[in-house]
Design an enzyme around this catalytic site. Sequence first.
Site, PDB file in Angstrom:
ATOM      1  N   ASN A  91     -10.959  -2.913  -4.857  1.00  0.00           N
ATOM      2  CA  ASN A  91     -10.248  -2.000  -5.767  1.00  0.00           C
ATOM      3  C   ASN A  91     -10.949  -1.844  -7.127  1.00  0.00           C
ATOM      4  O   ASN A  91     -10.649  -0.914  -7.874  1.00  0.00           O
ATOM      5  CB  ASN A  91      -8.789  -2.443  -5.986  1.00  0.00           C
ATOM      6  N   ASP A 132       0.834  -1.203   0.000  1.00  0.00           N
ATOM      7  CA  ASP A 132       0.000   0.000   0.000  1.00  0.00           C
ATOM      8  C   ASP A 132       0.872   1.257   0.000  1.00  0.00           C
ATOM      9  O   ASP A 132       1.992   1.242   0.509  1.00  0.00           O
ATOM     10  CB  ASP A 132      -0.898  -0.023   1.255  1.00  0.00           C
TER      11      ASP A 132
HETATM   12  C1  IPE Z   1      -5.399  -2.736   0.226  1.00  0.00           C
HETATM   13  O1  IPE Z   1      -5.054  -1.450  -0.149  1.00  0.00           O
HETATM   14  C2  IPE Z   1      -5.553  -3.615  -0.968  1.00  0.00           C
HETATM   15  C3  IPE Z   1      -4.324  -3.916  -1.667  1.00  0.00           C
HETATM   16  C4  IPE Z   1      -3.124  -3.641  -1.241  1.00  0.00           C
HETATM   17  C5  IPE Z   1      -4.481  -4.615  -2.899  1.00  0.00           C
HETATM   18  P1  IPE Z   1      -6.180  -0.331  -0.306  1.00  0.00           P
HETATM   19  O2  IPE Z   1      -5.454   0.947  -0.483  1.00  0.00           O
HETATM   20  O3  IPE Z   1      -7.150  -0.705  -1.340  1.00  0.00           O
HETATM   21  O4  IPE Z   1      -6.866  -0.430   1.124  1.00  0.00           O
HETATM   22  P2  IPE Z   1      -7.814   0.590   1.887  1.00  0.00           P
HETATM   23  O5  IPE Z   1      -8.881   1.011   0.919  1.00  0.00           O
HETATM   24  O6  IPE Z   1      -6.977   1.754   2.323  1.00  0.00           O
HETATM   25  O7  IPE Z   1      -8.328  -0.179   3.055  1.00  0.00           O
HETATM   26  C1  IPE Z   2      -1.504   0.120  -3.277  1.00  0.00           C
HETATM   27  O1  IPE Z   2      -1.363   1.476  -3.325  1.00  0.00           O
HETATM   28  C2  IPE Z   2      -1.860  -0.504  -4.611  1.00  0.00           C
HETATM   29  C3  IPE Z   2      -3.249  -0.984  -4.675  1.00  0.00           C
HETATM   30  C4  IPE Z   2      -4.102  -1.003  -3.700  1.00  0.00           C
HETATM   31  C5  IPE Z   2      -3.706  -1.493  -5.936  1.00  0.00           C
HETATM   32  P1  IPE Z   2      -2.595   2.471  -3.319  1.00  0.00           P
HETATM   33  O2  IPE Z   2      -2.982   2.731  -4.731  1.00  0.00           O
HETATM   34  O3  IPE Z   2      -3.667   2.011  -2.419  1.00  0.00           O
HETATM   35  O4  IPE Z   2      -1.899   3.775  -2.714  1.00  0.00           O
HETATM   36  P2  IPE Z   2      -2.503   4.828  -1.705  1.00  0.00           P
HETATM   37  O5  IPE Z   2      -3.016   4.072  -0.524  1.00  0.00           O
HETATM   38  O6  IPE Z   2      -3.593   5.543  -2.441  1.00  0.00           O
HETATM   39  O7  IPE Z   2      -1.343   5.709  -1.368  1.00  0.00           O
HETATM   40 MG    MG Z   3      -4.113   2.362  -0.477  1.00  0.00          MG
END
Ligand code: IPE
Ligand code: IPE
Ligand code: MG
Length: 246
Positions: A63, A15
């Site tokens: 997602n 993340d």
């Molecule tokens: C968790 O990250 C899912 C993945 C790493 C694939 P998100 O960024 O989607 O999680 P939330 O929405 O902050 O809980």
């Molecule tokens: C993790 O990074 C990748 C996925 C969840 C697909 P994010 O895209 O959630 O990054 P932040 O949380 O917005 O910084």
């Molecule tokens: Mg995220």
Amino acid sequence: MTSSNLPKHVAIILDGNGRWAAARGLPRMAGHQHGAKAVRLSVRACRDRGIPYLTLYAFSVANWSRPKDEIDALMRICQEFAEGEHDELIRRGIAVQVVGDLEDIPTPTRRAMEKLVEDTAGGTEMTLALALSYGGRRDMANAMRALAVRARAGLVIPEEINEKSLRNFLTTSSMPDPDLIIRTGGEKRLSDFLLFEAAYAELFFTDTLWPDFTEETFEEAVATYSRRQRRYGRTGEQVRRLAAST
Ligand code: IPE
Ligand code: IPE
Ligand code: MG
């Protein structure tokens, strides 16, 4: 660190890609692109330490509610990973699995993933599980449905259903439970990751954003893990005595 206190299965919630990009005034996709480098790094870090299972949470069921252009970019990056790392993963003996619903994935990415899974199936050094379109609740619901269908067909006796039967129908069934779950990006939640399997996992949260993930962060997580006492409901004293007698 002795191999006995090394985790056998590390799972990572990767993340922070979007925030990494925003901090640089870049589009979110740039964060995902850089995140792919950290994926390679984490695979190498596990393999170098002889950790046999690594699961990476790359795309959750939730997602799918992101903007379409971001989803498209993520799917493209997954496809590029599957095609670009194909030969190297075979060379290094790494078997790839996908946990989650591959049917949801757009065809070109799905095909690339299926090919990667098929062609790396003989790998014996390590298993890399990619959680794509994965949701822990959905995986459990799918497993329960499969059990119910078998029960109706007379192949399963409902009264005999237990934790083990449910586990056998999860997409992660061929792997041991994760010992260590790492989440980058600073949030302290599981976001629907391995809800059943994580029952006794040690959790390690770091503020490091996924594209900044380094060998040092990995080492810190593994070292922290190795210092923890896993009690599984027993007392600390019982655990010490058990360890001394083996
Ligand atoms: C968790 O990250 C899912 C993945 C790493 C694939 P998100 O960024 O989607 O999680 P939330 O929405 O902050 O809980
Ligand atoms: C993790 O990074 C990748 C996925 C969840 C697909 P994010 O895209 O959630 O990054 P932040 O949380 O917005 O910084
Ligand atoms: Mg995220």
